[in-house]
Design a protein around this motif. Structure first.
Motif, PDB file in Angstrom:
ATOM      1  N   ILE A   1      -6.157 -19.973 -14.261  1.00 25.40           N
ATOM      2  CA  ILE A   1      -5.949 -20.332 -15.672  1.00 25.40           C
ATOM      3  C   ILE A   1      -6.871 -19.501 -16.562  1.00 25.40           C
ATOM      4  O   ILE A   1      -6.452 -18.967 -17.595  1.00 25.40           O
ATOM      5  N   PHE A   2      -8.124 -19.360 -16.149  1.00 21.20           N
ATOM      6  CA  PHE A   2      -9.054 -18.534 -16.919  1.00 21.20           C
ATOM      7  C   PHE A   2      -8.517 -17.108 -17.038  1.00 21.20           C
ATOM      8  O   PHE A   2      -8.547 -16.509 -18.111  1.00 21.20           O
ATOM      9  N   ALA A   3      -8.026 -16.567 -15.930  1.00 23.94           N
ATOM     10  CA  ALA A   3      -7.548 -15.181 -15.947  1.00 23.94           C
ATOM     11  C   ALA A   3      -6.361 -15.035 -16.897  1.00 23.94           C
ATOM     12  O   ALA A   3      -6.305 -14.098 -17.701  1.00 23.94           O
ATOM     13  N   VAL A   4      -5.422 -15.986 -16.821  1.00 23.15           N
ATOM     14  CA  VAL A   4      -4.231 -15.890 -17.674  1.00 23.15           C
ATOM     15  C   VAL A   4      -4.623 -15.994 -19.148  1.00 23.15           C
ATOM     16  O   VAL A   4      -4.233 -15.160 -19.979  1.00 23.15           O
ATOM     17  N   ILE A   5      -5.446 -17.003 -19.466  1.00 26.61           N
ATOM     18  CA  ILE A   5      -5.820 -17.186 -20.869  1.00 26.61           C
ATOM     19  C   ILE A   5      -6.669 -16.013 -21.361  1.00 26.61           C
ATOM     20  O   ILE A   5      -6.465 -15.488 -22.452  1.00 26.61           O
ATOM     21  N   GLY A   6      -7.609 -15.587 -20.521  1.00 21.65           N
ATOM     22  CA  GLY A   6      -8.468 -14.466 -20.914  1.00 21.65           C
ATOM     23  C   GLY A   6      -7.648 -13.222 -21.214  1.00 21.65           C
ATOM     24  O   GLY A   6      -7.858 -12.554 -22.238  1.00 21.65           O
ATOM     25  N   SER A   7      -6.687 -12.924 -20.334  1.00 20.56           N
ATOM     26  CA  SER A   7      -5.904 -11.708 -20.546  1.00 20.56           C
ATOM     27  C   SER A   7      -5.000 -11.855 -21.766  1.00 20.56           C
ATOM     28  O   SER A   7      -4.818 -10.916 -22.538  1.00 20.56           O
ATOM     29  N   PHE A   8      -4.468 -13.066 -21.963  1.00 22.49           N
ATOM     30  CA  PHE A   8      -3.607 -13.291 -23.124  1.00 22.49           C
ATOM     31  C   PHE A   8      -4.389 -13.050 -24.409  1.00 22.49           C
ATOM     32  O   PHE A   8      -3.939 -12.336 -25.307  1.00 22.49           O
ATOM     33  N   LEU A   9      -5.602 -13.624 -24.462  1.00 18.05           N
ATOM     34  CA  LEU A   9      -6.376 -13.526 -25.697  1.00 18.05           C
ATOM     35  C   LEU A   9      -6.789 -12.082 -25.993  1.00 18.05           C
ATOM     36  O   LEU A   9      -6.701 -11.622 -27.124  1.00 18.05           O
ATOM     37  N   PHE A  10      -7.216 -11.347 -24.977  1.00 21.28           N
ATOM     38  CA  PHE A  10      -7.687  -9.988 -25.230  1.00 21.28           C
ATOM     39  C   PHE A  10      -6.513  -9.073 -25.575  1.00 21.28           C
ATOM     40  O   PHE A  10      -6.632  -8.213 -26.444  1.00 21.28           O
ATOM     41  N   GLY A  11      -5.377  -9.285 -24.900  1.00 18.32           N
ATOM     42  CA  GLY A  11      -4.182  -8.526 -25.259  1.00 18.32           C
ATOM     43  C   GLY A  11      -3.782  -8.814 -26.693  1.00 18.32           C
ATOM     44  O   GLY A  11      -3.435  -7.916 -27.471  1.00 18.32           O
ATOM     45  N   ALA A  12      -3.848 -10.111 -27.061  1.00 20.29           N
ATOM     46  CA  ALA A  12      -3.489 -10.497 -28.422  1.00 20.29           C
ATOM     47  C   ALA A  12      -4.475  -9.906 -29.425  1.00 20.29           C
ATOM     48  O   ALA A  12      -4.098  -9.556 -30.547  1.00 20.29           O
ATOM     49  N   LEU A  13      -5.734  -9.763 -29.010  1.00 22.48           N
ATOM     50  CA  LEU A  13      -6.722  -9.161 -29.914  1.00 22.48           C
ATOM     51  C   LEU A  13      -6.338  -7.719 -30.227  1.00 22.48           C
ATOM     52  O   LEU A  13      -6.407  -7.277 -31.384  1.00 22.48           O
ATOM     53  N   GLY A  14      -5.906  -6.993 -29.193  1.00 23.83           N
ATOM     54  CA  GLY A  14      -5.450  -5.624 -29.428  1.00 23.83           C
ATOM     55  C   GLY A  14      -4.297  -5.604 -30.420  1.00 23.83           C
ATOM     56  O   GLY A  14      -4.265  -4.806 -31.354  1.00 23.83           O
ATOM     57  N   ALA A  15      -3.360  -6.545 -30.219  1.00 20.89           N
ATOM     58  CA  ALA A  15      -2.207  -6.619 -31.114  1.00 20.89           C
ATOM     59  C   ALA A  15      -2.638  -7.030 -32.518  1.00 20.89           C
ATOM     60  O   ALA A  15      -2.038  -6.614 -33.508  1.00 20.89           O
ATOM     61  N   LEU A  16      -3.698  -7.831 -32.606  1.00 22.77           N
ATOM     62  CA  LEU A  16      -4.187  -8.249 -33.916  1.00 22.77           C
ATOM     63  C   LEU A  16      -4.724  -7.050 -34.695  1.00 22.77           C
ATOM     64  O   LEU A  16      -4.462  -6.901 -35.891  1.00 22.77           O
ATOM     65  N   ILE A  17      -5.467  -6.185 -33.994  1.00 20.80           N
ATOM     66  CA  ILE A  17      -5.954  -4.967 -34.642  1.00 20.80           C
ATOM     67  C   ILE A  17      -4.764  -4.167 -35.160  1.00 20.80           C
ATOM     68  O   ILE A  17      -4.731  -3.709 -36.299  1.00 20.80           O
ATOM     69  N   TYR A  18      -3.752  -4.046 -34.278  1.00 21.59           N
ATOM     70  CA  TYR A  18      -2.547  -3.302 -34.656  1.00 21.59           C
ATOM     71  C   TYR A  18      -1.889  -3.930 -35.883  1.00 21.59           C
ATOM     72  O   TYR A  18      -1.522  -3.236 -36.827  1.00 21.59           O
ATOM     73  N   SER A  19      -1.742  -5.260 -35.862  1.00 20.88           N
ATOM     74  CA  SER A  19      -1.073  -5.940 -36.979  1.00 20.88           C
ATOM     75  C   SER A  19      -1.855  -5.761 -38.263  1.00 20.88           C
ATOM     76  O   SER A  19      -1.281  -5.498 -39.325  1.00 20.88           O
ATOM     77  N   PHE A  20      -3.168  -5.926 -38.162  1.00 22.21           N
ATOM     78  CA  PHE A  20      -3.976  -5.796 -39.372  1.00 22.21           C
ATOM     79  C   PHE A  20      -3.795  -4.407 -39.974  1.00 22.21           C
ATOM     80  O   PHE A  20      -3.602  -4.255 -41.172  1.00 22.21           O
ATOM     81  N   LEU A  21      -3.817  -3.384 -39.118  1.00 21.33           N
ATOM     82  CA  LEU A  21      -3.703  -2.016 -39.627  1.00 21.33           C
ATOM     83  C   LEU A  21      -2.310  -1.736 -40.176  1.00 21.33           C
ATOM     84  O   LEU A  21      -2.162  -1.110 -41.225  1.00 21.33           O
ATOM     85  N   THR A  22      -1.263  -2.179 -39.477  1.00 20.36           N
ATOM     86  CA  THR A  22       0.077  -1.790 -39.916  1.00 20.36           C
ATOM     87  C   THR A  22       0.658  -2.754 -40.950  1.00 20.36           C
ATOM     88  O   THR A  22       1.316  -2.326 -41.886  1.00 20.36           O
ATOM     89  N   VAL A  23       0.426  -4.059 -40.788  1.00 22.13           N
ATOM     90  CA  VAL A  23       1.043  -5.010 -41.710  1.00 22.13           C
ATOM     91  C   VAL A  23       0.213  -5.123 -42.986  1.00 22.13           C
ATOM     92  O   VAL A  23       0.737  -5.014 -44.094  1.00 22.13           O
ATOM     93  N   THR A  24      -1.074  -5.323 -42.845  1.00 22.86           N
ATOM     94  CA  THR A  24      -1.904  -5.523 -44.030  1.00 22.86           C
ATOM     95  C   THR A  24      -2.314  -4.193 -44.657  1.00 22.86           C
ATOM     96  O   THR A  24      -2.213  -4.018 -45.864  1.00 22.86           O
ATOM     97  N   LEU A  25      -2.768  -3.247 -43.824  1.00 27.28           N
ATOM     98  CA  LEU A  25      -3.240  -1.978 -44.386  1.00 27.28           C
ATOM     99  C   LEU A  25      -2.177  -0.886 -44.349  1.00 27.28           C
ATOM    100  O   LEU A  25      -2.426   0.242 -44.765  1.00 27.28           O
ATOM    101  N   ARG A  26      -0.990  -1.214 -43.859  1.00 25.89           N
ATOM    102  CA  ARG A  26       0.163  -0.320 -43.961  1.00 25.89           C
ATOM    103  C   ARG A  26      -0.027   1.042 -43.306  1.00 25.89           C
ATOM    104  O   ARG A  26       0.477   2.063 -43.790  1.00 25.89           O
ATOM    105  N   ALA A  27      -0.760   1.073 -42.209  1.00 29.18           N
ATOM    106  CA  ALA A  27      -0.953   2.343 -41.509  1.00 29.18           C
ATOM    107  C   ALA A  27       0.318   2.686 -40.732  1.00 29.18           C
ATOM    108  O   ALA A  27       1.144   1.819 -40.459  1.00 29.18           O
ATOM    109  N   ASN A  28       0.438   3.952 -40.374  1.00 33.67           N
ATOM    110  CA  ASN A  28       1.601   4.417 -39.618  1.00 33.67           C
ATOM    111  C   ASN A  28       1.670   3.725 -38.249  1.00 33.67           C
ATOM    112  O   ASN A  28       0.709   3.708 -37.494  1.00 33.67           O
ATOM    113  N   GLN A  29       2.831   3.147 -37.929  1.00 33.74           N
ATOM    114  CA  GLN A  29       2.952   2.352 -36.704  1.00 33.74           C
ATOM    115  C   GLN A  29       2.809   3.190 -35.438  1.00 33.74           C
ATOM    116  O   GLN A  29       2.168   2.768 -34.476  1.00 33.74           O
ATOM    117  N   ASN A  30       3.416   4.372 -35.449  1.00 31.19           N
ATOM    118  CA  ASN A  30       3.339   5.236 -34.271  1.00 31.19           C
ATOM    119  C   ASN A  30       1.904   5.573 -33.915  1.00 31.19           C
ATOM    120  O   ASN A  30       1.467   5.424 -32.783  1.00 31.19           O
TER     121      ASN A  30
END
Lengths: 324, 418
Positions: free
Chosen positions: A70-99
């Motif tokens: 359970i720790f492994a699944v949750i840990g990996s989910f959260l860190f993966g989501a953190l990467g996606a959060l950085i991506y979302s912040f840059l592309t959705v809020t700061l409108r950076a190029n998605q590619n």
């Protein structure tokens, strides 16, 4: 017959990380975000899943395999989501190029995973690995009565729990896109954010949530690599290209989560084919097969483009409410 | 809303009364409308005004833009510093060690320059494609294609050719091989709009598998007793050195000038920009988009192929699966950090080469894994991508509400007054 069963069995095991990557990216692209950082997020999930399991082992009085998993699944989910959060912040809020943002996420994720993996190895005396109890939690299940059935037992009821988790997520996602209002809203956001916006759908929220949850799912796929494929040992550069194949698989399965199961099975099969079907060609050439197959898939799908099976329309484009 | 008012039973006594009632009705409706409008305005003024608005700006000075970007790099280095701090090291001494480890002596400086050469040329290669909005992330594969071609000449022909001819032939075949390998995805993209990002990427893995095959099979050096390695090149197939570094650095500098001129001063360079802006516009303007795409991808792949030649003949003197060393990917970030501008790439490529070289140093000095370089590159690029927003947009904060807003008139009051 036996070898066919063995091949399918191995294909399922090899295809599961691809399934997670594909599902995560489908969810992401349905919101109109073309996140090319799947490889990076899988790497992040791989290292954090292992790290979380090791962390749990260090605080637990007696290690329970289930809790470690359970720790492994949750840990990996959260860190993966953190990467996606950085991506979302840059592309959705700061409108950076998605590619470019996606590519950067891949470089960053690969770097940070190898970085943290080595740090973990240093902390554990040169070699990062989980205990045998945790390894056991990720071993193939033995379901009384079912696993022992001839043929069917090995084909359907003999995998580790992550495989079944992937299939459940695929089916839930299928239901979510087809049958729920929220899923329909999400598809609207991906097809035409301006229309969705004027219908009162919170485009920003949908994009953030879909991308982050998608990133988390990719992260679990990475965890599969570090916990199952390498058996709970950190291996430098362990994800090595699976994330990219997953991005291509999304196109192959035409953005359909349930079809993703089949796609992952096929590509999992291609990647283990050399061990089961000797063709007398050199190993290194055989290794090319999944990549060549991906290229062929890309070409074929682009030639027979159909309106039904195509990418969400706004994919790759940022939505600016002020500039619509 | 007016329905509620009309529903009151109207006594049908006389025409005059009915007319009066209608007039009253109209007045009520108008009053409600004004009040509603006022309400909406008030609502906008108070509650719905966003805390911060983004306004596009097109008047930012070049200087200010540069300052913002530099600030982003500083922020990124501070973030990286926090990471180093979390590991229990002093960030300043780690950064200082990185500078010393990459510039501190002639030997390390030469090595840093040697690492910057492939990075610089490859980032020019990918930026040609990027300017056309063609996502060529297959530089790794194109470098390998060039390297394989050059290695063939070096291993099997150079002894009989002599030094200069064999180097020239190696360069030519590398350029052609890289260019053709780069053109494959362009053909499919031009004809069927096949996704080039994934196509070029898959070609990387295919090229890598092929090199591994050569290394383990037909080109394996028999002198090494089964150890899978390709033989070292003879002296005829090695690039000469100038100031201690292979002359690849001269090639790179010349290319910076040539590519700059090509992109900004020639018709072909202009066509690339137009296709990048919009392929429809390009078509209307009579540009043959397919031709531009194929030509540009050939040049892009050719430059990457040249890098393959320089790597095998100037740095490694052999071909291996590590020939590229991830340059193809790092170059993408260099190209983007430089805004696809070759002279700027000169600086950025050197900076990134410093970072990579310095990261190798801190691995031995502080036991910080060398992957730290990629982490730092990622962070810097994240910040640079984010800071573009502040160059393109101005943030307008919500103004404080002015005291004493005009008193509101409710619908009822309006009716009474009328």
């Amino acid at each position: 017959m036996d070898s066919v069963i063995n091949l399918v069995n191995a294909a399922v095991l090899a295809g599961t990380p691809l399934l997670f990557g594909t599902l995560g990216e489908i969810l992401t692209e349905k919101s109109g975000n073309l996140n090319l950082g799947v490889e990076g997020m899988m790497f992040m999930g791989a290292v954090s899943g292992l790290w979380a399991a090791v962390f749990y082992e260090s605080i637990a009085a007696t290690v329970s395999g289930v809790l470690a998993a359970i720790f492994a699944v949750i840990g990996s989910f959260l860190f993966g989501a953190l990467g996606a959060l950085i991506y979302s912040f840059l592309t959705v809020t700061l409108r950076a190029n998605q590619n470019v943002t996606g590519l950067t996420l891949t470089i960053f994720g690969t770097g940070i995973a190898n970085f943290l993996g080595e740090i973990l190895a240093q902390n554990m005396g040169g070699y990062a690995r989980v205990t045998t109890v945790t390894q056991g939690a990720f071993a193939n299940l033995n379901i009384p009565g079912l696993s022992d059935l001839p043929v069917v037992g090995k084909l359907l009821f003999s995998y580790n729990f992550v495989v079944y988790l992937g299939i459940v997520i695929a089916l839930v996602m299928w239901w979510f896109f087809k049958k729920t209002r929220v899923g329909l809203n999400l598809r609207a956001v991906g097809e035409s954010p301006a229309t969705a916006d004027s219908a009162g759908i919170n485009v920003t929220l949908y994009k953030y949530l879909a991308t982050c949850i998608g990133g988390g799912i990719c992260g679990i796929g990475g965890m599969y690599v570090s916990m199952v494929t390498t058996n709970g040992v950190w291996v430098y550069n362990c994800v090595s290209g699976l994330g990219w194949i997953a991005v291509a698989l999304v196109i192959f399965v035409a953005w359909k989560p349930a079809l993703g199961i089949l796609g992952a099975l096929v590509f999992g099969g291609l990647s283990v084919l050399r061990m089961y079907v000797p063709l007398g060609i050199p190993m290194e050439i055989y290794e090319m097969v999944p990549y060549v197959a991906t290229v062929i898939v890309l070409i074929v799908t682009s030639i027979r483009q159909s309106k039904e099976n195509s990418q969400p329309k706004s994919c790759g484009l940022n939505y600016f409410r002020e500039e619509r | 809303m007016s329905d509620g008012i009309r529903k009151e039973p109207v006594p049908q006594e006389s025409e005059a009364a009915r007319a009066q009632q209608q007039e009253e009705d109209i007045r009520v409706r108008e009053a409600i409308k004004t009040a509603e409008l006022e309400n909406v305005r008030e609502h906008h003024r108070q509650a719905k005004a966003p805390l911060v608005r983004m306004v596009k700006r097109d008047d930012i000075s070049r200087k200010k833009a540069v300052v913002i970007r530099l600030a982003a790099v500083v922020c990124a280095l501070v973030t990286g510093g926090l990471l180093i701090l979390a590991l229990g090291h002093n960030p300043i001494s780690v950064y200082a060690e990185m500078v010393v480890g990459s510039l501190g002596s002639t030997t390390v400086l030469q090595e840093t320059i040697r690492n910057a050469i492939p990075l610089l040329i490859t980032s020019m290669a990918v930026s040609l494609a990027f300017r056309m909005r063609f996502w060529n992330i297959g530089a790794e594969g194109q470098i390998l294609a060039g390297a394989v071609a050059a290695s063939y000449v070096a291993l099997f022909l150079s002894e009989s050719l002599g030094h200069v001819p064999s180097l020239l032939i190696m360069a030519v075949v590398a350029v052609v091989a890289g260019g053709l390998y780069g053109m494959i995805p362009a053909v499919f993209r031009a004809k069927w709009n096949t996704n080039e990002t994934l196509f070029t990427l898959m070609l990387n893995y295919i090229a890598l598998c092929f090199v591994k095959y050569l290394q383990n099979g037909p080109w394996r050096d028999p002198a090494l007793n089964g150890f899978p390695k390709i033989a070292m090149f003879g002296s005829e197939a090695r690039l000469p050195k100038l100031f201690g570094v292979n002359i690849g650095w001269i090639i790179a500098l010349v290319l910076v000038v040539l590519v700059s001129i090509y992109l900004t001063r020639t018709k072909q360079g202009y066509e690339i920009s137009v296709v990048g802006e919009s392929s429809n516009t390009a078509r209307y303007a009579g540009i043959n988009v397919t031709k531009v795409m194929l030509r540009t991808m050939f040049i892009s792949g050719a430059l990457a192929g040249l890098v393959g030649f320089i790597q095998v003949s100037g740095a490694d003197f052999t071909l291996s699966e590590n020939t590229t060393g991830g340059v193809g990917f790092t170059a993408i970030t260099v190209a983007w950090m430089s805004k696809l501008n070759p002279p700027v790439m000169l600086i950025v490529a050197f900076f990134i080469a410093m970072l990579t070289k310095g990261a190798g140093r801190i691995q031995t000095a502080f036991k910080i894994p060398a992957s730290a370089a990629n982490v730092l590159i990622g962070i810097i690029l994240f910040f640079l991508l984010g800071c573009e927003f502040f160059i393109n947009y101005k943030l307008v904060w919500r103004k404080k509400q002015t005291a004493g807003a005009p008193p509101k008139e409710t619908a009822k009051e309006a009716v009474n007054n009328g």
